[in-house]
Design a protein around this motif. Structure first.
Motif, mmCIF file in Angstrom:
data_model
loop_
_atom_site.group_PDB
_atom_site.id
_atom_site.type_symbol
_atom_site.label_atom_id
_atom_site.label_comp_id
_atom_site.label_asym_id
_atom_site.label_seq_id
_atom_site.Cartn_x
_atom_site.Cartn_y
_atom_site.Cartn_z
ATOM 1 N N TRP A 96 21.638 0.256 -19.768
ATOM 2 C CA TRP A 96 22.135 -1.093 -20.021
ATOM 3 C C TRP A 96 22.308 -1.847 -18.711
ATOM 4 O O TRP A 96 22.708 -1.281 -17.713
ATOM 5 N N LEU A 97 22.050 -3.148 -18.762
ATOM 6 C CA LEU A 97 22.151 -4.006 -17.590
ATOM 7 C C LEU A 97 22.598 -5.389 -18.037
ATOM 8 O O LEU A 97 22.206 -5.845 -19.112
ATOM 9 N N ALA A 98 23.411 -6.047 -17.241
ATOM 10 C CA ALA A 98 23.825 -7.418 -17.535
ATOM 11 C C ALA A 98 23.264 -8.329 -16.447
ATOM 12 O O ALA A 98 23.174 -7.940 -15.284
ATOM 13 N N VAL A 99 22.874 -9.538 -16.849
ATOM 14 C CA VAL A 99 22.299 -10.504 -15.919
ATOM 15 C C VAL A 99 23.132 -11.779 -15.986
ATOM 16 O O VAL A 99 23.409 -12.290 -17.074
ATOM 17 N N ASP A 153 16.170 -0.125 -9.442
ATOM 18 C CA ASP A 153 15.268 -1.211 -9.018
ATOM 19 C C ASP A 153 15.724 -2.543 -9.603
ATOM 20 O O ASP A 153 15.775 -3.554 -8.900
ATOM 21 N N LEU A 154 16.086 -2.549 -10.876
ATOM 22 C CA LEU A 154 16.503 -3.792 -11.528
ATOM 23 C C LEU A 154 17.882 -4.255 -11.064
ATOM 24 O O LEU A 154 18.140 -5.450 -10.955
ATOM 25 N N LEU A 155 18.775 -3.303 -10.738
ATOM 26 C CA LEU A 155 20.100 -3.675 -10.251
ATOM 27 C C LEU A 155 20.030 -4.364 -8.878
ATOM 28 O O LEU A 155 20.913 -5.127 -8.521
ATOM 29 N N ALA A 156 18.983 -4.076 -8.115
ATOM 30 C CA ALA A 156 18.833 -4.667 -6.781
ATOM 31 C C ALA A 156 18.409 -6.138 -6.857
ATOM 32 O O ALA A 156 18.477 -6.847 -5.854
ATOM 33 N N ARG A 157 17.982 -6.610 -8.004
ATOM 34 C CA ARG A 157 17.530 -8.000 -8.145
ATOM 35 C C ARG A 157 18.719 -8.948 -8.237
ATOM 36 O O ARG A 157 19.775 -8.577 -8.743
ATOM 37 N N PRO A 158 18.523 -10.186 -7.776
ATOM 38 C CA PRO A 158 19.639 -11.155 -7.816
ATOM 39 C C PRO A 158 20.107 -11.438 -9.246
ATOM 40 O O PRO A 158 19.302 -11.612 -10.152
ATOM 41 N N GLY A 159 21.414 -11.438 -9.430
ATOM 42 C CA GLY A 159 22.012 -11.755 -10.720
ATOM 43 C C GLY A 159 22.255 -10.563 -11.613
ATOM 44 O O GLY A 159 22.984 -10.657 -12.601
ATOM 45 N N ALA A 160 21.668 -9.412 -11.301
ATOM 46 C CA ALA A 160 21.819 -8.227 -12.144
ATOM 47 C C ALA A 160 23.064 -7.453 -11.731
ATOM 48 O O ALA A 160 23.384 -7.345 -10.545
ATOM 49 N N HIS A 161 23.783 -6.949 -12.711
ATOM 50 C CA HIS A 161 24.929 -6.095 -12.431
ATOM 51 C C HIS A 161 25.096 -5.104 -13.566
ATOM 52 O O HIS A 161 24.487 -5.233 -14.636
ATOM 53 N N GLU A 162 25.914 -4.101 -13.304
ATOM 54 C CA GLU A 162 26.149 -3.046 -14.280
ATOM 55 C C GLU A 162 26.798 -3.628 -15.537
ATOM 56 O O GLU A 162 27.700 -4.449 -15.458
ATOM 57 N N ALA A 163 26.321 -3.203 -16.690
ATOM 58 C CA ALA A 163 26.908 -3.641 -17.960
ATOM 59 C C ALA A 163 28.167 -2.834 -18.221
ATOM 60 O O ALA A 163 28.163 -1.612 -18.107
#
Length: 151
Positions: free
Chosen positions: A79-82, A57-67
């Motif tokens: 983990w998530l990177a923005v 769900d969070l990866l689908a948001r703009p600016g989010a990508h895999e850490a």
């Protein structure tokens, strides 16, 4: 907004929570109640510790990508990177909110990682094991040497 500005903004967003800063992950990591919440990286990205169940769900948001750690190695589902661009306005507070929600507020801070028998911050020995008695001192030989180099 620039990369070096991000740590100050994270400090301000975390407000009066009990925080500690640690240099790691290529920037400054922010620990809240001794749990990693976020890291302001030198490149301007924000690294977040998230609930693995909410990852997709969070990866689908703009600016989010895999850490990632290094080249192409995923840091794992927690983990998530923005991107820096997604952290403008209320974006930073929103993303930090996701990381703070994962801390599970009902849990106690993690136990100390001190070895048993090592003094705790208050000076009292750890209750896990009594301190070991002092070991005898080994003495060096003090008698004169019986040989010498002949040149």
């Amino acid at each position: 907004m620039t990369g070096p500005d991000l740590p100050e903004r994270v400090r301000a967003a975390l407000g009066d929570r009990r925080t500690r800063e640690v240099k790691m992950f290529g920037g400054i990591s922010f620990m809240v109640d001794e749990r990693m919440v976020a890291a302001a990286r030198g490149d301007g990205d924000l690294l977040l510790r998230i609930d693995p169940a909410r990852r997709e769900d969070l990866l689908a948001r703009p600016g989010a990508h895999e850490a990632l750690m290094g080249e192409g190695r995923s840091m794992g589902p927690g983990w998530l990177a923005v991107d820096e661009a997604a952290l403008t306005g209320a974006g930073l507070t929103e993303w930090l909110g996701h990381a703070l929600d994962f801390r599970e507020p009902g849990l106690k801070p993690p136990a100390s990682r001190r070895r048993p028998g090592v003094s705790a911050p208050g000076g009292a020995p750890s209750p896990a094991r009594a301190p070991t008695p002092p070991q005898p001192v080994r003495r060096l030989r003090t008698e004169p040497c019986r040989w010498a180099w002949v040149t």
